[in-house]
Scaffold this active site. Structure first.
Site, PDB file in Angstrom:
ATOM      1  N   HIS A 198       0.786  -1.238   0.000  1.00 16.29           N
ATOM      2  CA  HIS A 198       0.000   0.000   0.000  1.00 16.29           C
ATOM      3  C   HIS A 198       0.818   1.288   0.000  1.00 16.29           C
ATOM      4  O   HIS A 198       0.267   2.375  -0.033  1.00 16.29           O
ATOM      5  CB  HIS A 198      -0.947   0.032   1.214  1.00 16.29           C
ATOM      6  CG  HIS A 198      -0.252   0.244   2.519  1.00 16.29           C
ATOM      7  ND1 HIS A 198       0.433  -0.746   3.155  1.00 16.29           N
ATOM      8  CD2 HIS A 198      -0.121   1.344   3.297  1.00 16.29           C
ATOM      9  CE1 HIS A 198       0.944  -0.283   4.284  1.00 16.29           C
ATOM     10  NE2 HIS A 198       0.630   0.991   4.394  1.00 16.29           N
TER      11      HIS A 198
HETATM   12  N1  UDP Z   1      -3.711  -5.772   8.931  1.00 17.86           N
HETATM   13  C1  UDP Z   1      -4.996  -6.296   9.134  1.00 17.86           C
HETATM   14  N2  UDP Z   1      -5.718  -6.661   8.029  1.00 17.86           N
HETATM   15  C2  UDP Z   1      -5.222  -6.587   6.767  1.00 17.86           C
HETATM   16  C3  UDP Z   1      -3.921  -6.074   6.581  1.00 17.86           C
HETATM   17  C4  UDP Z   1      -3.192  -5.669   7.689  1.00 17.86           C
HETATM   18  O1  UDP Z   1      -5.474  -6.402  10.261  1.00 17.86           O
HETATM   19  O2  UDP Z   1      -5.919  -6.943   5.826  1.00 17.86           O
HETATM   20  C5  UDP Z   1      -2.956  -5.303  10.109  1.00 17.86           C
HETATM   21  C6  UDP Z   1      -1.605  -5.955  10.286  1.00 17.86           C
HETATM   22  O3  UDP Z   1      -1.720  -7.128  11.039  1.00 17.86           O
HETATM   23  C7  UDP Z   1      -0.793  -4.876  10.989  1.00 17.86           C
HETATM   24  C8  UDP Z   1      -1.417  -3.592  10.494  1.00 17.86           C
HETATM   25  O4  UDP Z   1      -2.673  -3.926   9.919  1.00 17.86           O
HETATM   26  O5  UDP Z   1      -0.952  -4.926  12.388  1.00 17.86           O
HETATM   27  C9  UDP Z   1      -0.523  -2.948   9.467  1.00 17.86           C
HETATM   28  O6  UDP Z   1      -1.185  -1.899   8.876  1.00 17.86           O
HETATM   29  P1  UDP Z   1      -0.670  -1.217   7.540  1.00 17.86           P
HETATM   30  O7  UDP Z   1       0.110  -2.194   6.759  1.00 17.86           O
HETATM   31  O8  UDP Z   1      -1.871  -0.603   6.902  1.00 17.86           O
HETATM   32  O9  UDP Z   1       0.221  -0.005   8.053  1.00 17.86           O
HETATM   33  P2  UDP Z   1       1.767   0.151   8.433  1.00 17.86           P
HETATM   34  O10 UDP Z   1       2.085  -0.793   9.530  1.00 17.86           O
HETATM   35  O11 UDP Z   1       2.581  -0.083   7.197  1.00 17.86           O
HETATM   36  O12 UDP Z   1       1.874   1.585   8.864  1.00 17.86           O
END
Ligand code: UDP
Length: 407
Positions: free
Chosen positions: A199
């Site tokens: 993403h």
């Molecule tokens: N996650 C979730 N469902 C999904 C994809 C990710 O619950 O379909 C959770 C994942 O386990 C993690 C978090 O969302 O804890 C990560 O979010 P994201 O990748 O959007 O953001 P980032 O961590 O890169 O800021």
């Protein structure tokens, strides 16, 4: 003590959940939650409030602006009114999102003590908006809750006073320890299954990169099953570029809506390999002893690379395909301690939230949750030089020629 939490995205809801629970249990705090609306789709935040038993935020901002800078300025102006109205004793922000940045700037300008959770991560990627956010938040914060020693070192190197930094672990381990017993009995590892999440704007907003990633997934699908819970931003970009059909028609690629947390963790546990550009997923995967390919040129979570559980591959197609084959060839699911009990892990031991709340309560009681500015009125050269020497300590130690000379 009145604590205000500012959050706005899916990972913030997840990582703040155990802190909210610890605050509720501490009984010495009143908690006000503000959700900025940075993520607004049901499956990106409300579903998580329900699943993680968090009450509806006291404030939910209705930010409409389409540009990220427009959204940031709306958040800042809304948060100013809310903080002026509520006058919290401390504001908590987490990580590197625009919501955290907005909360940090407003708290700092209103001289409300700010605690930064997940402080000190540094990717050294100067093009990354998150890196900029982290660095600005560090300048605003009174208290820095670093997840690891490495994060602490980065902060010290930037001149943050040591007594303002607390290494507490990452609250992601707390929430994993809470969730895993529930799902442990439903885990059925699949040796040909790859879980992917993508993403980051640099991967999905640039057409060439999006086409490239689509091709990688199609090539992987010749030999493996790919499960792809899709972020709304990625879904929109793929649809716009007419790439969604080609992916969703492939029988070996399963595109789904964003998963609820327990569903996502089940997928993570069942997969043989994770390919992601997410930050939180890197932490979870490595905590659960899963190998990860990171679709980025650098990471602020260097620990995962140092343990050789994760590999930085960016968008290098040959490297990705050869590593996937190598890692999956002899793949054995590791039934591991971390499934039910996460102990002494790289990112903490599952008690970060308790530590954060305890430290905040102590600092508040001792009147240390304030912005102290130095006061040199009436002080002479000796005191001023002593201050400058201690401030410049790192620089002076490093320069051999001018050692000891300030002027
Ligand atoms: N996650 C979730 N469902 C999904 C994809 C990710 O619950 O379909 C959770 C994942 O386990 C993690 C978090 O969302 O804890 C990560 O979010 P994201 O990748 O959007 O953001 P980032 O961590 O890169 O800021």
């Amino acid at each position: 003590m009145k604590v205000m939490i500012v959050m706005g995205t899916r990972p913030e809801v997840i990582k703040f959940a155990p802190i909210v629970r610890s605050l509720e249990q501490s009984k010495v705090t009143e908690t006000i939650i503000v959700h900025t609306g940075q993520h607004y789709e049901y499956l990106m935040w409300r579903a998580f409030l329900e699943e993680l038993n968090l009450s509806t935020p006291n404030y939910s901002l209705n930010i409409k602006d389409k540009s990220s800078i427009g959204r940031l300025s709306q958040m800042i102006s809304n948060l100013e009114d809310i903080m002026n109205n509520e006058t919290p004793d401390v504001v908590l922000v987490l990580g590197d999102t625009d919501s955290a940045l907005a909360g940090a700037i407003v708290a700092r300008r209103l001289l409300i003590p700010l605690a930064h959770i997940e402080a000190g991560l540094r990717s050294f990627n100067i093009r990354s908006p998150e890196e900029l956010n982290r660095r600005i938040i560090a300048q605003c914060a009174t208290i820095h809750f670093a997840p690891t020693n490495l994060a602490r070192f980065f902060l010290i190197r930037e001149g943050i006073p040591k007594d303002r930094i607390f290494v507490v672990g990452n609250t992601i381990v707390d929430i994993l320890a809470h969730m895993l017993p529930e799902i442990a009995s439903k885990i059925k590892p699949q040796r040909d299954m790859i879980l992917t999440t993508i993403h980051r704007p640099e991967n999905v907003d640039i057409e060439e990169n999006l086409v490239y990633i689509t091709n990688v997934l199609l090539l992987l699908a010749r030999r493996y099953r790919v499960v792809f819970p899709i972020h709304p931003r990625t879904r929109e970009r793929l649809k716009k570029k007419h790439l969604m059909e080609v992916l969703s028609q492939n029988p070996n690629i399963l595109i789904t809506e964003p998963k609820r947390y327990s569903e996502f963790l089940k997928l993570l546990c069942n997969s043989a390999l994770i390919i992601t550009d997410s930050g939180g997923v890197q932490e979870e995967a490595v905590t659960l002893r899963k190998r990860v390919l990171i679709l980025r040129p650098t990471t602020p979570r260097w620990e995962v690379v140092l343990t050789e559980m994760a590999y930085l591959v960016n968008l290098n197609i040959e490297l990705i395909l050869s590593l996937v084959d190598k890692l999956l060839e002899g793949y054995k699911h590791e039934p591991n301690v971390s499934i039910c009990k996460v102990v002494n892990h790289l990112f903490g031991d599952g008690y970060a939230s308790e530590r954060i709340v305890k430290i905040l309560a102590e600092l508040y009681r001792n009147g240390k949750l304030v912005y102290n500015s130095p006061d040199f009125s009436g002080k002479g050269r000796g005191i001023v030089e002593q201050f400058l020497r201690s401030y410049l300590g790192v620089v002076l130690d490093e320069s051999s020629k001018d050692k000891g000379s300030i002027l």
